[in-house]
Design a protein around this motif. Structure first.
Motif, short mmCIF file in Angstrom:
data_model
loop_
_atom_site.label_atom_id
_atom_site.label_comp_id
_atom_site.label_asym_id
_atom_site.label_seq_id
_atom_site.Cartn_x
_atom_site.Cartn_y
_atom_site.Cartn_z
N ARG A 7 0.76 -1.16 -0.09
CA ARG A 7 0.06 0.10 -0.08
C ARG A 7 0.71 1.22 -0.15
O ARG A 7 0.71 2.27 -0.76
N VAL A 8 1.86 1.39 0.92
CA VAL A 8 2.87 2.14 1.07
C VAL A 8 3.59 2.61 -0.43
O VAL A 8 3.62 3.73 -1.12
N MET A 9 3.91 1.60 -0.98
CA MET A 9 4.79 1.62 -2.29
C MET A 9 4.12 2.24 -3.20
O MET A 9 4.30 3.22 -4.01
N LEU A 10 2.57 1.75 -3.50
CA LEU A 10 1.85 2.37 -4.61
C LEU A 10 1.52 3.74 -4.15
O LEU A 10 1.26 4.61 -5.36
N SER A 11 1.31 4.15 -2.89
CA SER A 11 0.91 5.39 -2.62
C SER A 11 1.90 6.35 -2.99
O SER A 11 1.77 7.59 -3.32
N LEU A 12 3.10 6.05 -2.42
CA LEU A 12 4.40 6.85 -2.61
C LEU A 12 4.71 7.17 -4.27
O LEU A 12 5.10 8.26 -4.66
N ILE A 13 4.45 6.25 -5.02
CA ILE A 13 4.49 6.61 -6.49
C ILE A 13 3.78 7.57 -7.02
O ILE A 13 4.02 8.22 -7.55
#
Length: 347
Positions: free
Chosen positions: A192-198
């Motif tokens: 969730r964090v990886m997709l959100s950060l992109i």
């Protein structure tokens, strides 16, 4: 043509055998091929097994074709040159693969004899005939130009090698609702964090995976991107909501070197694994569009533009060298287009 052709092993050498009934005109034509020989014992004419000849005789290409030894040695020298100039590993691989494709096509021709006309022949007989993309053709041109300009001292006129006309494709953009679906669907907080950060920072996949914990400056609310595309550092604003998620993630995973690590501590998370995360997420949300990670970056830029952010700032945030690259987002922004009234409404 009244002839048939197939690949053969002639005296332990890969060749293309050409069969046809005795015909003066055809014999004259076959003799125009370089290194065309007649085998009286086998009863056929045979030619070098090259990509060029396979395409001419409509023989399926195989992956066994390689450059000749001079080509192989030249690619090694080219690779070492690119490495010494500190090109990225991805660029080195792309350029060397492109040069390999070109030199394979002319694997019976000494490199010193390759001319500008050969580049045109390659484009027409291989790139266009196999319906390969203009972006792939552009990679070939880039590799050829750099190779002959820097590594191979040759009389080929590099500046006269023309690039293909670029396709004017619009970037793919998601709605804010679709983005929210994608970034909130994963149960795993790392995903969730990886997709959100992109999306929240407009990052390229490689930029995200290269992040280290020290690159998150929580006091200034920025993300520091080191050695991103073009060997440039830049900073992007960090959303307070993302910072909360990052802190929650960090307490749970405690990464050792990279901010996002795979199964092995200290090792960078694989891009392919993140792509699979997105694929699984799309299946879960039911979104049918062929979304890629880069769509999130495109959506970030477009949503910024629609919210009134100046194009110059967006260019800086995305790390674009030219404003023309950033201007493409003005063509997909719907803010002004939606305000246009169709004349159909007045009928």
């Amino acid at each position: 043509m009244n002839w048939k052709a197939k690949t053969v092993l002639h005296k332990n050498t890969p060749r293309i055998a050409v069969y046809f009934e005795k015909n003066t005109k055809l014999i004259s034509q076959i003799k125009t091929f370089e290194n065309a020989l007649w085998s009286s014992s086998q009863g056929y004419w045979h030619l070098p097994d090259t990509t060029e000849n396979r395409l001419y005789f409509k023989i399926p290409l195989t992956y066994t074709l390689t450059p000749n030894q001079e080509g192989i040695d030249s690619i090694t020298i080219f690779r070492n040159y690119l490495a010494s100039k500190r090109y990225s590993s991805n660029t080195i691989t792309t350029y060397c693969d492109a040069l390999k494709s070109f030199l394979t096509f002319f694997n019976t021709k000494p490199i010193d004899q390759i001319t500008n006309e050969d580049v045109i022949l390659y484009n027409n007989s291989y790139i266009l005939k196999n319906k390969l993309s203009s972006s792939y053709q552009n990679q070939i041109v880039n590799a050829i130009k750099l190779f002959f300009k820097t590594v191979k001292e040759k009389t080929i006129e590099v500046e006269k090698i023309h690039r293909p006309k670029r396709e004017k494709k619009l970037p793919n953009v998601l709605s804010k609702e679709e983005v929210k679906q994608i970034i909130t669907s994963p149960i795993n907080i790392k995903h969730r964090v990886m997709l959100s950060l992109i999306y929240s920072c407009g990052l390229r996949c490689g930029e995200l995976l290269a992040l280290e914990p020290q690159h998150i400056d929580s006091k200034r609310n920025i993300v520091i991107l080191k050695n991103s595309k073009g060997k440039k550092d830049r900073i992007v604003p960090l959303s307070p909501k993302i910072l909360e998620l990052l802190r929650e993630y960090y307490k749970l995973y405690k990464p050792k070197f990279y901010l996002f690590e795979g199964q092995h501590p200290g090792k960078q998370y694989y891009a392919r694994s993140l792509q699979q995360v997105l694929k699984n997420t799309l299946q879960k949300t039911g979104i049918q569009k062929p979304v890629t990670l880069h769509w999130l970056r495109h959506s970030y830029a477009t949503h910024l533009l629609e919210s009134g952010t100046d194009l110059r700032y967006i260019q800086e945030l995305l790390g674009h060298n030219s404003s023309k690259t950033t201007e493409i987002y003005t063509h997909v922004s719907t803010k002004n287009i939606q305000q246009i009234k169709s004349p159909f409404d007045d009928l």
